[in-house]
Scaffold this motif. Structure first.
Motif, short mmCIF file in Angstrom:
data_model
loop_
_atom_site.label_atom_id
_atom_site.label_comp_id
_atom_site.label_asym_id
_atom_site.label_seq_id
_atom_site.Cartn_x
_atom_site.Cartn_y
_atom_site.Cartn_z
N ALA A 47 4.95 4.92 4.29
CA ALA A 47 4.48 5.98 3.38
C ALA A 47 5.26 7.26 3.59
O ALA A 47 5.60 7.97 2.63
N LEU A 103 -3.89 7.98 2.43
CA LEU A 103 -3.50 6.93 3.37
C LEU A 103 -3.54 7.42 4.81
O LEU A 103 -3.91 6.67 5.73
N TYR A 104 -3.17 8.68 5.04
CA TYR A 104 -3.14 9.20 6.41
C TYR A 104 -4.55 9.31 6.99
O TYR A 104 -4.79 8.94 8.15
N LEU A 138 2.23 0.92 7.77
CA LEU A 138 1.85 1.56 6.51
C LEU A 138 2.18 3.05 6.53
O LEU A 138 2.79 3.58 5.58
N LEU A 139 1.82 3.76 7.57
CA LEU A 139 2.06 5.20 7.62
C LEU A 139 3.55 5.51 7.73
O LEU A 139 4.03 6.50 7.16
N GLY A 143 -6.47 5.44 5.81
CA GLY A 143 -5.72 4.20 5.65
C GLY A 143 -6.30 3.02 6.42
O GLY A 143 -6.47 1.92 5.87
N ALA A 199 0.83 -1.21 0.00
CA ALA A 199 0.00 0.00 0.00
C ALA A 199 0.86 1.26 0.00
O ALA A 199 0.52 2.26 -0.64
N ALA A 200 1.99 1.21 0.71
CA ALA A 200 2.88 2.38 0.77
C ALA A 200 3.47 2.71 -0.59
O ALA A 200 3.84 3.87 -0.85
#
Length: 416
Positions: free
Chosen positions: A330, A303-304, A326-327, A307, A250-251
């Motif tokens: 990213a 995403l932030y 993930l974050l 997400g 996802a990132a």
């Protein structure tokens, strides 16, 4: 960019099917095998793709078709011999120690061995098309046909309730084989006619001197990309690997525009450098960096703010624990996007040795950080290690491009 978006969507749907059907444990086995295959294949093609693009694009610029044809033959000969050697060693290892694996792991590993020569051929096929000035056609099969067939195959098996990690790896290999075969046929129709009637000129000494640093460079890049997955698989559980792989994939949304831009810009950088058009090269690099960074900021915002919800809705509740990694990943990719096309610029202008020193140091640092942080922090430790390594390495690469070439690769500098 349209191709990259379509590929992203197809790949995302295939990943959803794999993640939901296999569960975190099975998806972890699949992800681990793909990561290991991507690393062990390096001796067979590391650096050859980049050198293929550079030699072909530069040869086209000055109409040195004999050297271009000679390089093509030399490159495929080297990659074929290396691939056979690697596959032979892995088959012997699987026969010797395969009884230590579960049946699920054994068949997944066997599928990974089958995938290896196909990964090599696919990499060189894409590089050929980029070099002759057909980057869109070169990536089309990789972007549409391969993920489309992967989705069709795993989706059919999932509906039949028969999907296992080994089957998923096998479907991946079959989809790659179709992309390779179709791509090579397409290349035969598009190759410059001047390469057909000219005698090949071989300069293996020059090519080996260029290939060795490029191979080490690509090896360092792949180590940075896959160290977290491999070490998670060795130090934690398959469930952790499966959940983390979703976060890592996802990132990559952050830099999907940068990846697409690089496919188009790489050969043009080599051409403009060969023609000594510094002003044109500077305009090209800054403009590409700006588009890439703006797209990265937009993706990070999505995403932030959404997400965790997206992870739950798309992949299922078992994967929401991946929001932290993930974050973090990213944020690291934002750093990659900000520092633009510095790695591509250095490689395509013959400054791969500078990149080599930087990325080898980064890959070693990444291994140390992962070994130090994964045991106490698990997935978060892997994400922190990878994000810090990626952002710092690309910052240093941008500085090196500025000092060595006088080129600004940041999106906020110069006139684009």
């Amino acid at each position: 960019m349209m191709l990259k978006v379509a590929s992203l969507l197809l790949g995302l749907v295939a990943t959803v099917v794999l993640a939901r059907s296999l569960g975190p444990g099975g998806f972890g086995i699949y992800s681990f095998v793909i990561a290991v295959a991507s690393l062990v294949v390096l001796p067979a093609h590391a650096g050859l793709g980049t050198l293929m693009v550079r030699e072909t694009a530069a040869g086209r610029a000055v109409a040195n078709w004999g050297r271009v044809r000679g390089f093509w033959r030399w490159a495929f000969r080297i990659s074929t011999l290396s691939t056979l050697a690697i596959a032979g060693v892995l088959i012997a290892a699987l026969v010797t120690w395969g009884e230590r694996l579960s049946p699920t792991e054994y068949w997944a590993a066997l599928g990974g061995i089958v995938l290896i020569p196909l990964l090599v051929a696919n990499s060189l096929r894409i590089a050929l098309m980029q070099g002759i000035g057909e980057p869109v056609k070169g990536v089309m099969l990789e972007a549409l046909v391969k993920p489309g067939l992967l989705l069709l195959g795993v989706g059919t098996l999932a509906l039949a309730s028969r999907l296992e990690p080994g089957m998923a790896v096998g479907v991946n290999a079959a989809a790659t084989a179709v992309a390779v075969a179709g791509g090579l046929l397409w290349f035969q129709r598009l190759r410059p006619p001047e390469t057909l009637g000219v005698s090949p000129v071989f300069m293996p000494g020059d090519w080996w001197r260029a290939l060795i640093p490029l191979a080490l460079l690509m090896g360092a890049q792949q180590l940075i990309k896959y160290t977290d997955i491999v070490l998670l698989g060795l130090l934690t559980t398959a469930v952790d690997v499966g959940q983390y792989r979703i976060a890592a994939q996802a990132a990559e949304l952050i830099i999907f525009v940068l990846v697409g831009v690089t496919l188009v810009v790489g050969p043009r950088v080599a051409r403009l450098h060969a023609l000594h058009d510094h002003a044109g090269l500077q305009r090209l690099v800054v403009r590409a960096a700006r588009w890439s960074f703006l797209a990265a900021i937009a993706a990070f915002a999505v995403l932030y703010f959404a997400g965790e919800w997206l992870l739950r809705v798309i992949f299922g509740g078992d994967y929401t624990v991946a929001i932290g990694p993930l974050l973090i990943l990213a944020a690291g990719q934002i750093g990659v996007a900000f520092f633009g096309l510095a790695p591509t610029v250095l490689k395509m202008t013959g400054h791969e040795r500078i990149s080599l020193r930087i990325l080898v140091a980064a890959s070693m640092t990444n291994i140390v950080l992962n070994l130090a942080l994964i045991p106490p922090l698990g997935m978060l430790g892997a994400a922190i290690s990878t994000a810090v390594t990626l952002a710092a390495a690309h910052a240093v690469l941008a500085l090196a491009a500025s000092r060595s070439l006088g080129l600004r690769t940041l999106p906020l500098q110069g006139r684009g």
